[in-house]
Design an enzyme around this catalytic site. Structure first.
Site, PDB file in Angstrom:
ATOM      1  N   GLY A  90      -0.451  22.308  59.337  1.00  0.00           N
ATOM      2  CA  GLY A  90      -0.920  21.193  59.833  1.00  0.00           C
ATOM      3  C   GLY A  90      -0.423  19.731  59.221  1.00  0.00           C
ATOM      4  CG  ASN A  91      -0.633  16.214  60.494  1.00  0.00           C
ATOM      5  OD1 ASN A  91      -1.739  15.500  60.616  1.00  0.00           O
ATOM      6  ND2 ASN A  91      -0.368  16.525  61.968  1.00  0.00           N
ATOM      7  NE  ARG A  92      -0.672  15.331  52.186  1.00  0.00           N
ATOM      8  CZ  ARG A  92      -0.533  16.339  51.205  1.00  0.00           C
ATOM      9  NH1 ARG A  92      -1.961  16.472  51.102  1.00  0.00           N
ATOM     10  NH2 ARG A  92       0.206  17.277  50.668  1.00  0.00           N
TER      11      ARG A  92
END
Ligand code: C5P
Length: 395
Positions: A208-210
């Site tokens: 995922g990412n932030r």
């Protein structure tokens, strides 16, 4: 523009309340239906009769009737409003609105309305500059309220400072601007993507990412508030689902691609605020991967570039999160993905970091025009982007 518009003028208890008489008078002369709602303390500064005489309408006050969710008139008023303007707004009222407290008729009305709300603060300079008031104003801005003023000058205390009610003509100018903006996307179909995609590794893990989704959700809400029919395609976020639009939930880049392809049929604009993963695991394990070996190699393959590949005759707006050579890199993306506009931000700047409520962006359009916006709430950034979209759609 003000003719036949229903304007709720909320007046709260500060010395600047007397100036609201001039505002009520000018708005009435311009043809607006001015419905005055006064808090009890406002009535200590100026009489409801003044406003009744100026507007030719009954004035709603807290004096005779306890505020209640069931008092029908102000709910009907809230629904009929084209715009609500609170002038002057005291620190106390600003705090109540920021906290969602509706213990008076004015706050009940604001909570019950879907119309845009303008707040014109007026107070002592120290109260205005107090971080509590500043935080409360930031909360209101983040929810799409428009703040006008205060201005610098002589205050009731005799001191000179920031805290005077904005000039009445400036408040009227803001009302016109907000009314104009309120419907400038009506009849337009806008697709917005938001959040960070999740690419599965196995049944319990993903890459995922932030991305928090806040920028995309602010975009979708701003477009809705300006009259657009909005479809929001969102990757998982922890934000509440926004009302008044179609929301499609997806997880992966491939799912987002399919959802966007469907959503853009007959769209006027696609605004891709989502942080789409660039790579996905080549193989997704069917069962949870066990920690048997001391190291593990994941083979990743490219995800589809949704924005570059999507087909159709609509405006395309992309985002570019850059950590170096922001403008040059963003321009390249604009060309490569054939965009009409790109919103670039420098993610090494703490104000523009993922998850924050503010953003500092540069808007670059196809004709090469570059706009460096100051640090703004994400909602304000969204509105500035939409101002451009409105212009491009007209063009
Ligand atoms: O190339 P880059 O990822 O920096 O481009 C960012 C823009 O492209 C964003 O608007 C993002 O939503 C979009 N994008 C996309 N599909 C991808 C990667 C990014 O649509 N696979």
């Amino acid at each position: 523009m003000l003719t036949d518009k229903t304007i709720i003028l909320g007046i709260t208890g500060g010395i600047a309340a007397y100036k609201a008489a001039d505002l009520a008078s000018k708005l009435t002369q311009a043809g607006a239906k001015v419905e005055v709602v006064m808090t009890k303390s406002a009535t200590e500064f100026i009489s409801p009769l003044t406003f009744r005489s100026l507007t030719g309408r009954l004035v709603v006050t807290d004096m005779f009737e306890p505020a209640s969710e069931f008092s029908i008139e102000h709910i009907a008023l809230a629904e009929a409003a084209d715009v609500v303007v609170i002038a002057p707004a005291t620190a106390n009222t600003i705090a109540k609105l920021a906290g969602g407290i509706a213990d008076n008729i004015l706050c009940c009305t604001v909570l019950a309305t879907k119309a845009p709300v303008i707040v014109a603060p007026a107070m002592n300079v120290n109260m205005y500059q107090n971080s509590i008031t500043q935080d409360n104003l930031a909360k209101l801005k983040a929810r799409g309220f428009t703040i006008v003023g205060p201005e610098y000058g002589r205050l009731a205390s005799g001191k000179v400072g920031l805290g005077r009610l904005a000039e009445i003509d400036k408040i009227i100018g803001t009302i016109k601007q907000v009314l104009d903006r309120n419907s400038d996307l009506s009849g337009k179909r806008i697709v917005v993507t938001a959040g960070g995609t999740q690419e599965p590794i196995d049944p319990v893990r993903h890459i995922g990412n932030r991305s928090s989704g806040k920028m995309g959700y602010a975009m979708a809400e701003a477009a809705r508030d300006r009259g657009a029919e909005v479809k929001l395609v969102t990757a998982p976020t922890s934000l509440p689902e926004p009302a008044g639009m179609e929301v499609v939930h997806i997880k992966t880049a491939a799912e987002m691609k399919r959802a966007v392809a469907k959503a853009v049929a007959q769209a006027d604009a696609l605004i891709m605020a989502a942080a789409v993963a660039d790579y996905q695991p080549k193989n997704v394990a069917k069962a949870k991967i066990k920690k048997k070996s001391p190291s593990l190699t994941l083979e990743l393959i490219r995800t589809p570039d949704i924005l570059a590949e999507v087909k159709g005759n609509f405006l395309k707006v992309g985002f570019a999160a850059e950590s170096e050579d922001m403008v040059a890199n963003a321009k390249q993306k604009l060309e490569k993905k054939k965009l009409d506009m790109i919103v670039a931000n420098d993610i090494t700047d703490k104000d523009s970091a993922f998850g924050s409520d503010t953003n500092k962006v540069t808007l670059i359009s196809r004709d090469g025009k570059i706009d460096n916006l100051p640090l703004l709430t994400k909602r304000e950034v969204a509105d500035r982007i939409l101002d451009k979209v409105v212009g491009l759609l007209k063009g």
